[in-house]
Scaffold this motif. Structure first.
Motif, mmCIF file in Angstrom:
data_model
loop_
_atom_site.group_PDB
_atom_site.id
_atom_site.type_symbol
_atom_site.label_atom_id
_atom_site.label_comp_id
_atom_site.label_asym_id
_atom_site.label_seq_id
_atom_site.Cartn_x
_atom_site.Cartn_y
_atom_site.Cartn_z
ATOM 1 N N GLU A 33 47.942 -29.639 -21.249
ATOM 2 C CA GLU A 33 47.433 -29.310 -19.918
ATOM 3 C C GLU A 33 48.539 -29.147 -18.876
ATOM 4 O O GLU A 33 48.302 -28.617 -17.803
ATOM 5 N N LYS A 34 49.744 -29.613 -19.189
ATOM 6 C CA LYS A 34 50.842 -29.507 -18.228
ATOM 7 C C LYS A 34 51.877 -28.477 -18.663
ATOM 8 O O LYS A 34 53.012 -28.506 -18.208
ATOM 9 N N GLY A 35 51.462 -27.564 -19.527
ATOM 10 C CA GLY A 35 52.378 -26.512 -19.962
ATOM 11 C C GLY A 35 52.768 -25.615 -18.802
ATOM 12 O O GLY A 35 52.071 -25.528 -17.795
ATOM 13 N N GLU A 36 53.900 -24.957 -18.934
ATOM 14 C CA GLU A 36 54.345 -24.029 -17.894
ATOM 15 C C GLU A 36 53.590 -22.722 -18.032
ATOM 16 O O GLU A 36 53.288 -22.270 -19.130
ATOM 17 N N ARG A 37 53.281 -22.112 -16.924
ATOM 18 C CA ARG A 37 52.573 -20.831 -16.909
ATOM 19 C C ARG A 37 53.479 -19.764 -17.498
ATOM 20 O O ARG A 37 54.674 -19.695 -17.180
ATOM 21 N N SER A 38 52.919 -18.948 -18.385
ATOM 22 C CA SER A 38 53.706 -17.902 -19.026
ATOM 23 C C SER A 38 52.846 -16.660 -19.246
ATOM 24 O O SER A 38 51.626 -16.687 -19.057
ATOM 25 N N ILE A 39 53.517 -15.595 -19.641
ATOM 26 C CA ILE A 39 52.844 -14.349 -20.008
ATOM 27 C C ILE A 39 53.281 -14.014 -21.426
ATOM 28 O O ILE A 39 54.480 -13.977 -21.716
ATOM 29 N N GLU A 40 52.305 -13.784 -22.313
ATOM 30 C CA GLU A 40 52.587 -13.393 -23.687
ATOM 31 C C GLU A 40 51.942 -12.040 -23.952
ATOM 32 O O GLU A 40 50.782 -11.833 -23.613
ATOM 33 N N LEU A 41 52.688 -11.152 -24.582
ATOM 34 C CA LEU A 41 52.196 -9.815 -24.914
ATOM 35 C C LEU A 41 52.120 -9.673 -26.423
ATOM 36 O O LEU A 41 53.079 -9.977 -27.135
ATOM 37 N N HIS A 42 50.971 -9.207 -26.918
ATOM 38 C CA HIS A 42 50.782 -8.904 -28.339
ATOM 39 C C HIS A 42 50.427 -7.432 -28.446
ATOM 40 O O HIS A 42 49.371 -7.011 -27.969
ATOM 41 N N LEU A 43 51.317 -6.636 -29.037
ATOM 42 C CA LEU A 43 51.042 -5.222 -29.249
ATOM 43 C C LEU A 43 50.352 -5.058 -30.596
ATOM 44 O O LEU A 43 50.808 -5.616 -31.606
ATOM 45 N N LEU A 44 49.269 -4.295 -30.621
ATOM 46 C CA LEU A 44 48.525 -4.086 -31.860
ATOM 47 C C LEU A 44 49.365 -3.275 -32.847
ATOM 48 O O LEU A 44 50.013 -2.292 -32.469
ATOM 49 N N PHE A 69 41.319 -24.898 -27.029
ATOM 50 C CA PHE A 69 40.559 -24.936 -28.267
ATOM 51 C C PHE A 69 40.754 -26.278 -28.955
ATOM 52 O O PHE A 69 41.747 -26.964 -28.737
ATOM 53 N N GLU A 70 39.805 -26.628 -29.823
ATOM 54 C CA GLU A 70 39.851 -27.913 -30.522
ATOM 55 C C GLU A 70 41.037 -28.021 -31.471
ATOM 56 O O GLU A 70 41.492 -29.119 -31.767
ATOM 57 N N SER A 71 41.502 -26.876 -31.965
ATOM 58 C CA SER A 71 42.612 -26.870 -32.919
ATOM 59 C C SER A 71 43.327 -25.531 -32.856
ATOM 60 O O SER A 71 42.804 -24.555 -32.312
ATOM 61 N N VAL A 72 44.508 -25.489 -33.456
ATOM 62 C CA VAL A 72 45.242 -24.234 -33.545
ATOM 63 C C VAL A 72 44.458 -23.255 -34.416
ATOM 64 O O VAL A 72 44.461 -22.049 -34.158
ATOM 65 N N GLN A 73 43.753 -23.753 -35.426
ATOM 66 C CA GLN A 73 42.927 -22.890 -36.279
ATOM 67 C C GLN A 73 41.811 -22.233 -35.460
ATOM 68 O O GLN A 73 41.542 -21.042 -35.608
ATOM 69 N N ALA A 74 41.173 -22.989 -34.584
ATOM 70 C CA ALA A 74 40.116 -22.426 -33.734
ATOM 71 C C ALA A 74 40.712 -21.371 -32.783
ATOM 72 O O ALA A 74 40.089 -20.334 -32.534
ATOM 73 N N LEU A 75 41.916 -21.629 -32.279
ATOM 74 C CA LEU A 75 42.605 -20.652 -31.436
ATOM 75 C C LEU A 75 42.880 -19.377 -32.237
ATOM 76 O O LEU A 75 42.644 -18.266 -31.754
ATOM 77 N N ALA A 76 43.358 -19.519 -33.471
ATOM 78 C CA ALA A 76 43.652 -18.358 -34.317
ATOM 79 C C ALA A 76 42.387 -17.533 -34.569
ATOM 80 O O ALA A 76 42.439 -16.295 -34.560
ATOM 81 N N GLN A 77 41.261 -18.196 -34.765
ATOM 82 C CA GLN A 77 39.994 -17.478 -34.956
ATOM 83 C C GLN A 77 39.628 -16.690 -33.700
ATOM 84 O O GLN A 77 39.166 -15.552 -33.782
ATOM 85 N N GLN A 78 39.837 -17.280 -32.531
ATOM 86 C CA GLN A 78 39.547 -16.581 -31.279
ATOM 87 C C GLN A 78 40.477 -15.394 -31.090
ATOM 88 O O GLN A 78 40.064 -14.334 -30.629
ATOM 89 N N ILE A 79 41.742 -15.553 -31.459
ATOM 90 C CA ILE A 79 42.683 -14.441 -31.352
ATOM 91 C C ILE A 79 42.230 -13.292 -32.240
ATOM 92 O O ILE A 79 42.284 -12.126 -31.830
ATOM 93 N N THR A 80 41.742 -13.590 -33.437
ATOM 94 C CA THR A 80 41.209 -12.549 -34.321
ATOM 95 C C THR A 80 40.046 -11.829 -33.652
ATOM 96 O O THR A 80 39.960 -10.598 -33.688
ATOM 97 N N THR A 81 39.169 -12.568 -33.004
ATOM 98 C CA THR A 81 38.043 -11.975 -32.275
ATOM 99 C C THR A 81 38.545 -11.116 -31.112
ATOM 100 O O THR A 81 38.045 -10.009 -30.884
ATOM 101 N N ASP A 82 39.546 -11.603 -30.391
ATOM 102 C CA ASP A 82 40.120 -10.843 -29.271
ATOM 103 C C ASP A 82 40.740 -9.530 -29.754
ATOM 104 O O ASP A 82 40.578 -8.492 -29.112
ATOM 105 N N VAL A 83 41.446 -9.576 -30.879
ATOM 106 C CA VAL A 83 42.072 -8.366 -31.421
ATOM 107 C C VAL A 83 40.999 -7.352 -31.828
ATOM 108 O O VAL A 83 41.130 -6.157 -31.559
ATOM 109 N N LYS A 84 39.912 -7.824 -32.451
ATOM 110 C CA LYS A 84 38.811 -6.918 -32.815
ATOM 111 C C LYS A 84 38.220 -6.260 -31.573
ATOM 112 O O LYS A 84 37.929 -5.051 -31.557
#
Length: 92
Positions: A33-44, A69-84
């Protein structure tokens, strides 16, 4: 900065057009929760190391707000949904 969250974007690198996703925020799932604000770019469909390169990015559509997310795995699943969802926008 725009509000924290995930965005569908268009990007230009070396004069070549790409589609992708941008995440803006503190990355609460991996940085806490105290991470630094950043911008990440993922090109398809892009697999080169471009750290330090100049990239022009145009924000096209807000996809969703940042969330923890509850876990990194749950985050990865959401990223897959975002990419779709981004691919569907590319086809539109």
């Amino acid at each position: 900065f725009p509000p924290d969250g995930v965005y569908f974007v268009e990007a230009w690198l070396d004069g070549v057009h790409h589609h992708g996703l941008v995440n803006i925020g503190i990355r609460p799932t991996v940085a806490g929760e105290k991470g630094e604000r950043s911008i990440e770019l993922h090109l398809l469909d892009f697999h080169r190391d471009i750290y330090g390169a100049d990239i022009e990015v145009r924000f096209v559509k807000f996809m969703r707000g940042e969330q923890k997310f509850e876990s990194v795995q749950a985050l990865a699943q959401q990223i897959t949904t975002d990419v779709k969802a981004a691919r569907a926008l590319c086809a539109a």
